[in-house]
Design a protein around this motif. Structure first.
Motif, PDB file in Angstrom:
ATOM      1  N   ASN A  86      28.847  -7.929  66.137  1.00 27.80           N
ATOM      2  CA  ASN A  86      30.021  -7.070  65.997  1.00 27.80           C
ATOM      3  C   ASN A  86      31.039  -7.600  64.996  1.00 27.80           C
ATOM      4  OD1 ASN A  86      29.142  -5.208  67.961  1.00 27.80           O
ATOM      5  ND2 ASN A  86      29.921  -6.493  69.616  1.00 27.80           N
ATOM      6  N   TYR A  87      30.700  -8.656  64.279  1.00 28.08           N
ATOM      7  CA  TYR A  87      31.679  -9.232  63.365  1.00 28.08           C
ATOM      8  C   TYR A  87      31.962  -8.372  62.132  1.00 28.08           C
ATOM      9  CZ  TYR A  87      31.871 -13.497  66.087  1.00 28.08           C
ATOM     10  OH  TYR A  87      32.077 -14.395  67.094  1.00 28.08           O
ATOM     11  N   PRO A  88      30.980  -7.752  61.511  1.00 30.52           N
ATOM     12  CA  PRO A  88      31.302  -6.970  60.317  1.00 30.52           C
ATOM     13  C   PRO A  88      32.137  -5.728  60.612  1.00 30.52           C
ATOM     14  CG  PRO A  88      28.964  -7.560  60.342  1.00 30.52           C
ATOM     15  CD  PRO A  88      29.523  -7.873  61.705  1.00 30.52           C
ATOM     16  N   ASN A  89      32.937  -5.325  59.624  1.00 27.56           N
ATOM     17  CA  ASN A  89      33.617  -4.030  59.704  1.00 27.56           C
ATOM     18  C   ASN A  89      32.610  -2.891  59.809  1.00 27.56           C
ATOM     19  OD1 ASN A  89      36.018  -5.360  59.405  1.00 27.56           O
ATOM     20  ND2 ASN A  89      36.547  -4.474  57.418  1.00 27.56           N
ATOM     21  N   TRP A  90      31.479  -3.104  59.151  1.00 25.96           N
ATOM     22  CA  TRP A  90      30.476  -2.029  59.086  1.00 25.96           C
ATOM     23  C   TRP A  90      29.123  -2.652  58.800  1.00 25.96           C
ATOM     24  CZ3 TRP A  90      28.402   0.975  54.546  1.00 25.96           C
ATOM     25  CH2 TRP A  90      27.766   2.161  54.941  1.00 25.96           C
ATOM     26  N   HIS A  91      28.084  -2.067  59.373  1.00 26.05           N
ATOM     27  CA  HIS A  91      26.708  -2.483  59.107  1.00 26.05           C
ATOM     28  C   HIS A  91      25.898  -1.254  58.736  1.00 26.05           C
ATOM     29  CE1 HIS A  91      22.700  -4.302  59.699  1.00 26.05           C
ATOM     30  NE2 HIS A  91      22.402  -3.108  60.193  1.00 26.05           N
ATOM     31  N   CYS A  92      24.990  -1.429  57.800  1.00 25.61           N
ATOM     32  CA  CYS A  92      24.129  -0.301  57.415  1.00 25.61           C
ATOM     33  C   CYS A  92      22.726  -0.798  57.103  1.00 25.61           C
ATOM     34  CB  CYS A  92      24.708   0.408  56.183  1.00 25.61           C
ATOM     35  SG  CYS A  92      23.697   1.795  55.614  1.00 25.61           S
ATOM     36  N   GLU A  93      21.746  -0.156  57.698  1.00 29.30           N
ATOM     37  CA  GLU A  93      20.348  -0.361  57.341  1.00 29.30           C
ATOM     38  C   GLU A  93      20.022   0.657  56.252  1.00 29.30           C
ATOM     39  OE1 GLU A  93      16.288  -1.869  57.859  1.00 29.30           O
ATOM     40  OE2 GLU A  93      18.232  -2.606  58.547  1.00 29.30           O
ATOM     41  N   VAL A  94      19.933   0.198  55.019  1.00 32.53           N
ATOM     42  CA  VAL A  94      19.747   1.091  53.875  1.00 32.53           C
ATOM     43  C   VAL A  94      18.298   1.578  53.821  1.00 32.53           C
ATOM     44  CG1 VAL A  94      19.945   1.268  51.357  1.00 32.53           C
ATOM     45  CG2 VAL A  94      21.567  -0.143  52.645  1.00 32.53           C
ATOM     46  N   ALA A  95      18.112   2.804  53.359  1.00 33.37           N
ATOM     47  CA  ALA A  95      16.765   3.373  53.261  1.00 33.37           C
ATOM     48  C   ALA A  95      15.926   2.630  52.226  1.00 33.37           C
ATOM     49  CB  ALA A  95      16.855   4.848  52.892  1.00 33.37           C
ATOM     50  N   LEU A  96      14.616   2.783  52.336  1.00 33.22           N
ATOM     51  CA  LEU A  96      13.715   2.239  51.312  1.00 33.22           C
ATOM     52  C   LEU A  96      13.976   2.931  49.969  1.00 33.22           C
ATOM     53  CD1 LEU A  96      10.454   2.020  53.387  1.00 33.22           C
ATOM     54  CD2 LEU A  96      11.426   0.114  52.089  1.00 33.22           C
ATOM     55  N   PRO A  97      13.846   2.205  48.874  1.00 29.91           N
ATOM     56  CA  PRO A  97      14.081   2.807  47.553  1.00 29.91           C
ATOM     57  C   PRO A  97      13.177   4.005  47.282  1.00 29.91           C
ATOM     58  CG  PRO A  97      14.015   0.425  47.377  1.00 29.91           C
ATOM     59  CD  PRO A  97      13.586   0.753  48.778  1.00 29.91           C
ATOM     60  N   GLU A  98      13.781   5.037  46.691  1.00 25.83           N
ATOM     61  CA  GLU A  98      13.046   6.204  46.218  1.00 25.83           C
ATOM     62  C   GLU A  98      13.609   6.617  44.864  1.00 25.83           C
ATOM     63  OE1 GLU A  98      12.375   9.520  48.811  1.00 25.83           O
ATOM     64  OE2 GLU A  98      12.632   8.272  50.612  1.00 25.83           O
ATOM     65  N   ALA A  99      12.740   7.106  44.009  1.00 24.20           N
ATOM     66  CA  ALA A  99      13.155   7.496  42.657  1.00 24.20           C
ATOM     67  C   ALA A  99      13.392   8.997  42.582  1.00 24.20           C
ATOM     68  CB  ALA A  99      12.103   7.070  41.634  1.00 24.20           C
ATOM     69  N   ASN A 100      14.340   9.483  43.399  1.00 21.55           N
ATOM     70  CA  ASN A 100      14.727  10.883  43.243  1.00 21.55           C
ATOM     71  C   ASN A 100      16.243  10.973  43.354  1.00 21.55           C
ATOM     72  OD1 ASN A 100      15.597  11.889  46.048  1.00 21.55           O
ATOM     73  ND2 ASN A 100      13.594  10.965  46.493  1.00 21.55           N
ATOM     74  N   LEU A 101      16.799  12.003  42.749  1.00 19.27           N
ATOM     75  CA  LEU A 101      18.243  12.106  42.581  1.00 19.27           C
ATOM     76  C   LEU A 101      18.972  12.196  43.919  1.00 19.27           C
ATOM     77  CD1 LEU A 101      20.257  12.103  40.308  1.00 19.27           C
ATOM     78  CD2 LEU A 101      20.117  14.608  40.226  1.00 19.27           C
ATOM     79  N   ALA A 102      18.398  12.903  44.879  1.00 13.19           N
ATOM     80  CA  ALA A 102      19.060  13.047  46.173  1.00 13.19           C
ATOM     81  C   ALA A 102      19.226  11.688  46.853  1.00 13.19           C
ATOM     82  CB  ALA A 102      18.270  13.995  47.062  1.00 13.19           C
ATOM     83  N   MET A 103      18.191  10.863  46.819  1.00  9.00           N
ATOM     84  CA  MET A 103      18.268   9.553  47.461  1.00  9.00           C
ATOM     85  C   MET A 103      19.184   8.603  46.688  1.00  9.00           C
ATOM     86  SD  MET A 103      16.790   9.576  50.326  1.00  9.00           S
ATOM     87  CE  MET A 103      16.667   7.825  50.697  1.00  9.00           C
ATOM     88  N   LEU A 104      19.227   8.727  45.378  1.00  8.18           N
ATOM     89  CA  LEU A 104      20.132   7.884  44.591  1.00  8.18           C
ATOM     90  C   LEU A 104      21.586   8.279  44.846  1.00  8.18           C
ATOM     91  CD1 LEU A 104      18.129   7.665  41.259  1.00  8.18           C
ATOM     92  CD2 LEU A 104      18.481   5.839  42.938  1.00  8.18           C
ATOM     93  N   ARG A 105      21.825   9.552  45.104  1.00 10.83           N
ATOM     94  CA  ARG A 105      23.175   9.974  45.497  1.00 10.83           C
ATOM     95  C   ARG A 105      23.538   9.380  46.861  1.00 10.83           C
ATOM     96  NH1 ARG A 105      22.260  16.173  43.521  1.00 10.83           N
ATOM     97  NH2 ARG A 105      23.121  15.959  41.415  1.00 10.83           N
TER      98      ARG A 105
END
Length: 570
Positions: free
Chosen positions: A129-148
């Motif tokens: 609980n120490y961080p202000n925020w935690h995020c498990e980022v998605a696997l990389p994809e080469a499409n514009l929607a995921m890069l947004r």
């Protein structure tokens, strides 16, 4: 700048460019394979300073020091496995002392977890609980929607490192092969829209109306406690507190770990000797009707005990939402900042202090005179004099990191008001000694700085010296070597059997030989004149250790005797 060689290079270069557009200028990178896409992207960015450091714990504290100095998020990068676990102490300190860090831990993809693939541990919410925020980022994809999606996640990470309060953000980033920047030209995407990064900006404003209880403060016998603080604009901070003090006719108890004592001409209401004053019975009867506490309480146990015993009405000024009253007294939390309080005050003509304020100013003058005369009379190398001497010797505006244990306490007792604009830094969030050297190196990076430390705090972080060849700027380390933990000598445990072995933990490291091993300059200090001469003008580059050998038993006895005397005769 955006790297289209493969999906990982594209993903990572978009991530890095977004953070740069938000305001990131420094990243500290630890070596490793799984983090290769991130390392390559940061290293190739022409406007981000990428600093490679070997030891993860040291690297994390170095980044902590940079973030303390700049007030902006510093990025940390490591590979998968236990590498990220070595960031944990600095993450805790960053959380507890509100330092903005963005931690990027590379990870194995989901299919390589929980199957003994190697160098894979449970990194989801690694720091609890120490961080202000935690995020498990998605696997990389080469499409514009995921890069947004990635772009917005990075903007969110930057925002959450700063608002609503500064702290740590942790992003866990899985990567599949290829980790190296190998050409994979089969991607459908070969360019980004021209305005892709225009969304990567940070804009936050305060619009709430601030109502302050002026009618409960005015015409009262009161005081202001200016506690631990590392403001980005120390002069403004000191001016704002001085304005409040003048408006209310309140004396200001100024902690040594705030900038106030180093901007003393701005505030004629400063009280720097409250710890020794409150050791006497008569001043303890000067009970205020009102106490305004700005930030955290000073470290003085005498002050804390006095407030607990007298239990005055207290108002706590801090924009943070946490409970800042460890004394659990009659407190009202005003979730605002001193600059917003000062903005409500109209400048008034100078007037003589009232009776209550003048009583404290008279006590301050007498105690300060006695302390200064006592310090001037010390000829032998004694730890009590070091902070006092440093305060009067360093060049104007020098940043100094004060290590925990006795270094901060001697500063609190004896650091005098001055006009040298020295910038004190500290790690009082978790109050640990870990990462002392590395944090100081981060603060002094591209500047000239000083570290005041004891031997155990330095030895606990000697891996910080591994960054010497990457270090730009100068750091002078004033080392008080009393061969063990001096703070325990002034605690009750000092009278118990086995004290030396289990608490004082004496060490016999030859500091000169240690410095030679790391190619660090070492000077054994023989007298106060030599120390003053070496501190009055700092070199432009390099790292050096100025070692003072002291006797911790004698220092502890001196401190017990003199703290009882310095506040007398009032």
């Amino acid at each position: 700048m955006i790297d289209f060689r493969n999906v990982n290079t594209l993903w990572s270069s978009v991530l890095v460019e977004t953070l740069f557009c938000c305001g990131v200028s420094t990243v500290v990178i630890c070596p490793g394979s799984r983090s290769t896409p991130l390392t390559v992207a940061f290293a190739n960015h022409p406007q981000i300073t990428a600093i490679p450091l070997l030891d993860e714990r040291s690297a994390a504290f170095f980044a902590l020091g940079r973030a303390k100095k700049t007030g902006l998020p510093t990025v940390l990068v490591c590979t998968s496995g236990t590498a990220g676990a070595n960031f944990y102490p600095a993450v805790i300190e960053g959380c507890q002392s509100s330092v903005p860090l963005i931690v990027l831990t590379a990870d194995r993809p989901p299919e390589l977890r929980d199957c003994h693939a190697g160098q894979a541990i449970a990194q989801h919410r690694l720091y609890g609980n120490y961080p202000n925020w935690h995020c498990e980022v998605a696997l990389p994809e080469a499409n514009l929607a995921m890069l947004r999606y990635l772009r917005q996640t990075m903007i969110q990470a930057y925002n959450r490192a700063l608002y609503p309060h500064r702290g740590v953000v942790h992003l866990n980033l899985p990567f599949r092969e290829p980790l190296a920047p190998l050409e994979r030209p089969s991607m459908d995407l070969d360019r980004l829209p021209a305005d892709f990064f225009t969304a990567a900006t940070v804009s936050v404003s305060e619009t709430s109306v601030l109502n302050l209880p002026w009618n409960r403060w005015r015409d009262k016998s009161g005081l202001i406690i200016a506690g631990l603080a590392q403001p980005q604009n120390p002069q403004n901070y000191c001016e704002e507190i001085a304005l409040l003090a003048q408006h209310l006719d309140f004396p200001v108890f100024a902690e040594a770990l705030s900038p106030l004592r180093n901007y003393a001409p701005l505030n004629p209401y400063l009280i720097s000797t409250y710890d020794v004053i409150l050791r006497q019975s008569a001043p303890r009867k000067l009970v205020p009707e009102v106490v305004i506490q700005i930030g955290e309480l000073p470290i003085s146990k005498e002050l804390r005990g006095w407030l607990q015993d007298t239990d005055p009405d207290r108002w706590l000024i801090t924009p943070k939402v946490e409970n800042f009253d460890s004394l659990h007294g009659k407190t009202v939390h005003l979730h605002t900042s001193i600059d917003r309080v000062a903005a409500q005050i109209e400048v008034v003509a100078d007037r003589p202090p009232g009776q209550y304020c003048q009583q404290w100013l008279d006590l301050e003058a007498a105690a300060r005179n006695k302390i200064d005369r006592t310090m001037e009379s010390i000829t032998e190398l004694r730890e009590a004099k070091v902070a006092w001497l440093i305060s009067q010797t360093l060049p104007v505006g020098t940043p100094i990191f004060l290590a925990n244990s006795m270094s901060v306490r001697y500063a609190e007792y004896f650091w005098p008001p001055n006009s040298h604009k020295i910038a004190p830094y500290f790690s009082r969030g978790a109050n640990g000694i870990d990462g002392t050297l590395s944090t100081a190196l981060g603060i002094a990076y591209e500047d000239r700085g000083v570290l005041l430390t004891g031997d155990l705090a330095l030895l606990h972080d000697t891996n910080g010296f591994l960054s010497a060849d990457k270090f730009s700027g100068h750091l002078t380390i004033v080392l008080v070597n009393n061969h063990g933990g001096g703070i325990f000598e002034i605690l009750p445990i000092a009278d118990f059997p086995s004290f030396e072995e289990y608490f004082a933990t004496p060490q016999a490291v030859d500091i000169a030989q240690l410095c030679r091993a790391y190619k660090i300059e070492h000077i054994a200090i023989r007298d106060w004149q030599e120390l003053s001469s070496l501190l009055s003008e700092l070199p432009p580059t390099g790292i050096r250790v100025l070692e003072l050998t002291c006797d911790r038993q004698e220092d502890a006895a001196w401190l017990r005797h003199n703290l009882a005397l310095l506040g007398k005769n009032y």
